[in-house]
Design a protein around this motif. Structure first.
Motif: not given
Lengths: 289, 347
Positions: B228-239, B91-102
């Motif tokens: 998962y990722t953030t809305d901003r990442m999806l909007a700005d860096h979808g590629d 969420a803080a943008g430190r990581a671009g993508v994340g993987q959650l256990s559940s």
């Protein structure tokens, strides 16, 4: 001299007299000023025997009652880990050592500098001492994730956590030590027109040293715990990370070996601080440990 | 995947503080989500919800075999740990993508106002399972009546959901908390314990007379290893996300074809892992990653209907402290759609 030898032995400038006669005396015949005094082994023998006895009892109980490895591995199994998976243990040992040592240095340095400031400025003490107390009360386990978030996943958050743990005991002790100067002594310095700097270096720092070393002894063991707790979050290597890996994957012998290695690191740090203390505080009577 | 505890965590005060801190950090600092290295290379930091484990088998292969490099992605993996699911970091943008256990963690985070969204599901079925022993087996939810079930604190809600779904009153089942150990089952204090089917070391302890009832089969169908990722990442860096998922898909495809070599890559990258244990786990890991759904829809597929059901279950149990999120809030199929052709070859 001979009669007091056991008490004064650590700092005795002369070799032990051969007249000591017993085996400890013989062993000490060629010793230098930093060698253990005679009677050391006799004094430590009960601890060693007790430890060996407990290990034997542990082994007997585990094999006698058929305790499954995942509940409690036997000492032999733990020893096997040291032999067979030694490379993994050492791989994880060095990062933790580095973090603990750096945290120890940073935390104690900051605490000592702050203490000197507090002693010279009542305003600073009134302003920041309560904050220091507050910081100390924050559970490390709660602040760790935030530090990781702010500082990333490298060594930085682990060093900060280790430093935070070291910081408070040293600050409190150091402030106390710097103030533990007799009013007469300060009076005398004033009569001698000593500057503030002279009072600090010639009087206050000297009087604070025993307090400082008491704090450093605490810090030497807690900094290892700090580093390990820091590694619980977001590390690939380090004893803390290995503890989590071993716990959640039911690798009990590895877990025990890791814990023993961590404890060994803390004990070694404690011993080093104790030895340095004996060198530095020559005027202070040695303690039992 | 060896993670037995964090499934559907409730939002604790501490977690809220963490999220709050994350949002504050996002607002004030200059964390970089995606940094362009060369003109066509993006640095992607992948935040895990747990330690590095076989949950990132495909990612490790893709990284080591240069699949990401071919897609113009430079991947770094940041592990999480106990109590740290990494959502704050993403969420803080430190990581671009994340993987959650559940998946529930993601729904709860969204409900708490954290703008995160799932874009792929690593495991098609959640491996969370109720383990019992053959002399007092629990094969269906009804078998739980009158018994003591030990489960992780964060998974109590799942048990409640399971009981509610099957019309069993909560007072008919005794629930006790457990940590990561299986002792309560082995000592008879509880008739069932919970954990992940992929944790082969834990299963070994339970022995051969183990009876499994998977949460998924019992009716509560959650996703595991959610990307998962953030809305901003999806909007700005979808590629970048598309390139990342392409690399991951190829990595998982490689792992499926070469399980043993994949394990070797994994244990070379993460030397604390135990090769023998990972070799046993790789079968179940691939089993949860590839099934009938992936055969038709491709690796990492997920569907909106299933997400809606999960939201409904959590909404019925009043787990959302904020607003109940919509499916569009918690997941997007955009990245999946953009990688469909390749993923179908791999699924």
């Amino acid at each position: 001299m001979t009669g007091r030898h056991e008490e004064a032995g650590w700092t005795a400038p002369a070799p032990a007299p051969a007249a000591a006669g017993n085996e400890a005396g013989c062993a000490a015949a060629g010793r230098g000023r930093n060698d253990p005094p005679p009677g050391t082994w006799r004094r430590r023998a009960p601890a060693i025997a007790a430890a060996a006895g407990l290990l034997a009892l542990w082994q007997v109980i585990v094999s006698g009652f058929g305790v499954p490895t995942y509940i409690a591995p036997s000492p032999v199994q733990v020893l096997q880990v040291f032999v067979e998976q030694g490379d993994i243990l050492w791989l994880n040992f060095w990062p933790t050592l580095m973090e603990a040592a750096s945290g120890f240095l940073v935390g104690n340095t900051v605490a000592a500098v702050l203490a000197v400031w507090f002693v010279h400025s009542q305003l600073a003490e009134r302003a920041f001492y309560p904050i220091a107390v507050f910081v100390n009360t924050i559970p490390i386990i709660a602040v760790a994730p935030i530090l990781v978030l702010l500082l990333g996943n490298g060594y930085a958050p682990k060093i900060v956590i280790a430093a935070l743990i070291c910081f408070f005991p040293t600050l409190v002790n150091m402030v106390r030590g710097l103030k533990a100067v007799s009013p007469q002594m300060l009076e005398l310095m004033r009569v001698l027109s000593a500057s503030g700097r002279e009072v600090l270096f010639k009087i206050r720092l000297q009087s604070s040293l025993p307090f400082l070393f008491a704090a450093l002894k605490i810090a030497s063991t807690t900094c290892v715990i700090g580093a390990i707790v820091g590694e619980w979050i977001g590390s690939n290597y380090g004893l803390g990370s290995l503890i989590i890996e071993a716990t959640y994957n039911f690798r009990a012998p590895l877990l025990y070996a890791t814990v023993i290695l961590g404890a060994g690191m803390a004990v070694a740090a404690f011993t080093i601080v104790t030895l340095v203390e004996r060198r530095v505080l020559k005027w202070k009577p040695p303690e039992v440990f | 995947m060896s993670e037995p505890t964090t499934i559907g965590p409730r939002l604790s005060r501490r977690r809220l503080l963490q999220y709050g801190g994350a949002l504050g950090a996002a607002a004030t600092s200059s964390f970089i989500t995606v940094r362009s290295l060369a003109a066509d290379t993006a640095e992607v930091n992948m935040q895990l919800g747990w330690l590095a484990s076989n949950g990132i088998l495909g990612e490790v292969c893709a990284k080591r075999l240069g699949y990401y490099a071919e897609e113009g992605v430079e991947l770094t993996v940041t592990p999480g740990g106990p109590g740290v699911d990494g959502v704050a970091s993403v969420a803080a943008g430190r990581a671009g993508v994340g993987q959650l256990s559940s998946s529930p963690s993601l729904m709860l985070a969204r409900s708490a106002g954290i703008p995160v969204k799932a874009f792929a599901a690593g495991y098609q079925k959640h491996p969370f399972t109720y383990f019992s022993l053959a002399d007092n087996p629990i094969r269906t939810p009804e078998d739980m009546v009158g018994k003591t079930i030990a489960t992780q604190p964060t998974a109590v809600i799942l048990l409640k959901a399971l009981l509610a779904l099957n019309g069993i009153a909560e007072d008919q089942v005794e629930v006790v908390k457990m940590g990561s150990d299986m002792n309560q089952l082995m000592t008879g204090q509880a008739q069932a314990v919970t954990g992940w089917m992929t944790n082969t070391n834990a299963l070994k302890i339970l022995g051969d007379d183990r009876v499994d009832m998977m949460l998924w089969d019992a009716g509560i169908q959650l996703y595991a290893n959610v990307y998962y990722t953030t809305d901003r990442m999806l909007a700005d860096h979808g590629d970048v996300l598309v390139r990342y998922l392409t690399g991951s898909a190829r990595g998982w495809g490689y792992a499926r074809e070469n399980p043993e070599a994949a394990v070797d890559h994994l244990v070379s990258e993460y030397r604390n892992l135990d090769r023998a244990g990972e070799l046993e786990a790789v079968g179940p890991v691939l089993g949860f990653s590839f099934d009938g759904t992936t055969a038709t829809e491709g690796w990492a597929a997920m569907n909106a209907g299933n997400w809606q059901k999960q939201i409904d279950v959590y909404a019925d149990l009043e787990q959302f402290k904020g607003e109940t999120p919509t499916v569009a809030d918690v997941m997007t199929t955009d990245v999946l759609a953009a990688t469909e052709a390749l993923r179908k070859q791999i699924g």
